[in-house]
Design an enzyme around this catalytic site. Sequence first.
Site, PDB file in Angstrom:
ATOM      1  N   GLY A   7     -21.591 -13.160 -24.983  1.00 18.51           N
ATOM      2  CA  GLY A   7     -21.044 -13.980 -26.052  1.00 18.51           C
ATOM      3  C   GLY A   7     -22.046 -14.994 -26.554  1.00 18.51           C
ATOM      4  CB  THR A  10     -28.920 -17.646 -28.629  1.00 25.57           C
ATOM      5  OG1 THR A  10     -30.314 -17.917 -28.550  1.00 25.57           O
ATOM      6  CG2 THR A  10     -28.335 -17.595 -27.224  1.00 25.57           C
ATOM      7  CG  LEU A  91     -29.216  -8.564 -27.283  1.00 28.22           C
ATOM      8  CD1 LEU A  91     -28.920  -7.314 -28.092  1.00 28.22           C
ATOM      9  CD2 LEU A  91     -30.415  -9.295 -27.832  1.00 28.22           C
ATOM     10  CD  GLU A  92     -25.219 -15.045 -24.424  1.00 28.11           C
ATOM     11  OE1 GLU A  92     -24.018 -14.888 -24.712  1.00 28.11           O
ATOM     12  OE2 GLU A  92     -25.628 -15.127 -23.257  1.00 28.11           O
ATOM     13  CG  LEU A  93     -24.515  -9.318 -29.597  1.00 29.13           C
ATOM     14  CD1 LEU A  93     -24.022  -7.886 -29.620  1.00 29.13           C
ATOM     15  CD2 LEU A  93     -25.837  -9.445 -30.341  1.00 29.13           C
TER      16      LEU A  93
END
Length: 254
Positions: A7, A10, A91-93
């Site tokens: 989550g 960034t 990956l924080e999407l």
Amino acid sequence: MDLKLSGSLTVTTVTEATGTSHSRSLTPDDDVFQHLAHTYASRNPNMTKPDQCKNKMNFPNGVTNGYSWYPLQGGMQDYNYIWAQCFEITLELSCCKYPREEKLPYFWNDNKASLIEYIKQVHLGIKGQVFDQNKNPLPNVIVEVQDRKHICPFRTNKFGEYYLLLLPGSYEINVTVPGHEPHVTKVVIPEKSQHFSALKKNFVLPFQGQLDSLLVSNPSCPMIPLYKMSPSHSAATKPSLFLFLLTLLHIFFK
């Protein structure tokens, strides 16, 4: 190379367990991790915008160091990098932990270009095989950049193959058969890979036939996870007598 999805909004680089410099945890390959993270974030239209999640977290250009954000011991990123020679970023999407189904096409559109460009980075660096004088491949030979010492040395596989993920530049490659003197060769990696391929460089060592010392599998690589050696490792990684007893009670009385 690898990716882990999560989550927030960034890209986090590797080494989450131990801070070593200015509240960051840096690897010998920090330049490569920085390149991979910026390659992904720069092509996502939202990652590079400041404070998208309204949580007052500042991620310059959409990138942060894992330890700098939140220390985590025993994580998959560190495990893959140390024991498997695999470069993994997180990956924080999304700012939303559980986005609605109808939002998924938007996530795909935002991340498609980043994913494609990230995949291309597998062609960075140098690759090849290590042979003896009879052109037999040599397994378990250490192949590393001279000034990049890893906890578990990067070694050739059973086919004598190696791969070093490196940015363009000049490097001294150290090729070492365990128990023998190292062979150091200067290699220049060009700015652009040729035909989507890393620079190919084979090494022929002055040995004939298989060597007994090569059959030993990573003798210098620690068998115990590093965070367990730290006196301050997280309680979440410690065996819990309480949880064990609770499990027994559940089994007997359910």
